[in-house]
Scaffold this active site. Structure first.
Site, PDB file in Angstrom:
ATOM      1  N   GLU A  98       0.838  -1.205   0.000  1.00 53.98           N
ATOM      2  CA  GLU A  98       0.000   0.000   0.000  1.00 53.98           C
ATOM      3  C   GLU A  98       0.870   1.252   0.000  1.00 53.98           C
ATOM      4  OE1 GLU A  98      -2.466   1.653  -0.427  1.00 53.98           O
ATOM      5  OE2 GLU A  98      -4.291   0.972   0.541  1.00 53.98           O
ATOM      6  N   ASP A 102      -4.009   5.312   6.509  1.00 50.05           N
ATOM      7  CA  ASP A 102      -4.448   6.516   7.221  1.00 50.05           C
ATOM      8  C   ASP A 102      -5.408   6.079   8.338  1.00 50.05           C
ATOM      9  OD1 ASP A 102      -5.148   9.139   7.827  1.00 50.05           O
ATOM     10  OD2 ASP A 102      -6.251   9.502   5.989  1.00 50.05           O
ATOM     11  N   GLY A 104      -7.218   3.386   8.143  1.00 47.25           N
ATOM     12  CA  GLY A 104      -7.178   1.924   8.126  1.00 47.25           C
ATOM     13  C   GLY A 104      -8.396   1.291   7.474  1.00 47.25           C
ATOM     14  N   LYS A 130       0.099   6.642   9.206  1.00 41.89           N
ATOM     15  CA  LYS A 130      -0.245   7.826  10.002  1.00 41.89           C
ATOM     16  C   LYS A 130      -0.751   7.353  11.359  1.00 41.89           C
ATOM     17  CE  LYS A 130      -1.559  10.985   6.232  1.00 41.89           C
ATOM     18  NZ  LYS A 130      -2.661  11.729   5.574  1.00 41.89           N
TER      19      LYS A 130
HETATM   20  P1  5GP Z   1      -7.653   5.005   4.858  1.00 43.12           P
HETATM   21  O1  5GP Z   1      -8.702   4.108   4.299  1.00 43.12           O
HETATM   22  O2  5GP Z   1      -6.555   4.270   5.596  1.00 43.12           O
HETATM   23  O3  5GP Z   1      -8.211   6.134   5.666  1.00 43.12           O
HETATM   24  O4  5GP Z   1      -7.002   5.750   3.629  1.00 43.12           O
HETATM   25  C1  5GP Z   1      -6.104   5.113   2.836  1.00 43.12           C
HETATM   26  C2  5GP Z   1      -6.042   5.729   1.465  1.00 43.12           C
HETATM   27  O5  5GP Z   1      -6.368   7.128   1.455  1.00 43.12           O
HETATM   28  C3  5GP Z   1      -4.638   5.632   0.950  1.00 43.12           C
HETATM   29  O6  5GP Z   1      -4.396   4.389   0.318  1.00 43.12           O
HETATM   30  C4  5GP Z   1      -4.564   6.809   0.020  1.00 43.12           C
HETATM   31  O7  5GP Z   1      -5.082   6.439  -1.238  1.00 43.12           O
HETATM   32  C5  5GP Z   1      -5.470   7.838   0.664  1.00 43.12           C
HETATM   33  N1  5GP Z   1      -4.692   8.766   1.514  1.00 43.12           N
HETATM   34  C6  5GP Z   1      -4.674   8.841   2.867  1.00 43.12           C
HETATM   35  N2  5GP Z   1      -3.833   9.793   3.291  1.00 43.12           N
HETATM   36  C7  5GP Z   1      -3.284  10.327   2.171  1.00 43.12           C
HETATM   37  C8  5GP Z   1      -2.311  11.365   1.937  1.00 43.12           C
HETATM   38  O8  5GP Z   1      -1.740  12.008   2.834  1.00 43.12           O
HETATM   39  N3  5GP Z   1      -2.005  11.607   0.625  1.00 43.12           N
HETATM   40  C9  5GP Z   1      -2.569  10.935  -0.418  1.00 43.12           C
HETATM   41  N4  5GP Z   1      -2.188  11.277  -1.641  1.00 43.12           N
HETATM   42  N5  5GP Z   1      -3.487   9.962  -0.232  1.00 43.12           N
HETATM   43  C10 5GP Z   1      -3.823   9.660   1.046  1.00 43.12           C
HETATM   44 MG    MG Z   2      -4.053   3.711  -1.541  1.00 45.24          MG
END
Ligand code: 5GP
Ligand code: MG
Length: 174
Positions: A98, A102, A104, A130
């Site tokens: 991945e 962020d 999760g 994060k």
């Molecule tokens: P989660 O489902 O863990 O909240 O988010 C994961 C996805 O959100 C990551 O695979 C990515 O695609 C996007 N994402 C989360 N934080 C960032 C960031 O700081 N920058 C970018 N470009 N994408 C992020």
């Molecule tokens: Mg992603």
């Protein structure tokens, strides 16, 4: 559209050093076991291509794509698989690569989907983690780098599809 406010955060050199270290750890752990390394498109494509070329074990490679409704910082919770793996996973070890974990939500969805295929194991290797926003309890085994709650672009990661081709990592400041 252009991204205007970018602040340098992590250099190409620092990323490459960590990628090689992670590839060493992964190679030692899986040795000659059957392994499928799965790239989560699009964000992980650069990290994946650098990581796998440093692996001394000989994995099979495959790709998945997740879609979540909404864009950039306004990501919603609806996640679907728009491209699935093509290689059978049964009895093999699976390593999901991945770009960033962020909250999760996405990785939890993916782990559950892939575990349903009866693999020998499922682990995650993420370039960025994060810790301040992670809300799940599933262990993320390989984390190349930890960052704060800022929104980053570059090295595969985008801001509304822009910034993926950058070699270094930047914080979007708006
Ligand atoms: P989660 O489902 O863990 O909240 O988010 C994961 C996805 O959100 C990551 O695979 C990515 O695609 C996007 N994402 C989360 N934080 C960032 C960031 O700081 N920058 C970018 N470009 N994408 C992020
Ligand atoms: Mg992603």
């Amino acid at each position: 559209m252009r991204i205007t406010n970018l602040k340098p955060l992590i250099s190409e050199e620092a990323i490459q050093t960590r990628v090689k270290e992670m590839a060493g750890e992964i190679s030692t752990l899986y040795k000659d076991e059957p392994l499928v390394v799965v790239c989560v498109l699009k964000g992980a494509f650069m990290f994946f291509s650098d990581l796998v070329r440093h692996l001394t074990c000989k994995p099979e490679l495959d790709f998945v794509r997740l879609a979540s409704y909404g864009s950039a910082a306004q990501r919603s919770k609806t996640i679907t698989f728009t491209k699935d793996v093509e290689i059978p996973l049964e009895g093999k070890h699976v390593l999901i690569v991945e770009d960033i974990v962020d909250t999760g939500e996405s990785i939890e969805h993916m782990i559950k989907e892939l575990e349903a295929r009866n693999p020998a194991s499922v682990e995650v290797c993420t370039l960025f983690f994060k810790p301040g926003s992670y809300r799940k309890t599933l262990p993320i085994k390989y984390r190349a780098m930890e960052i704060g709650n800022e929104f980053i672009v570059g090295y595969g990661l985008d801001y509304d599809q822009l910034g993926r081709s950058l070699k270094d990592i930047y914080v979007v400041t708006e």
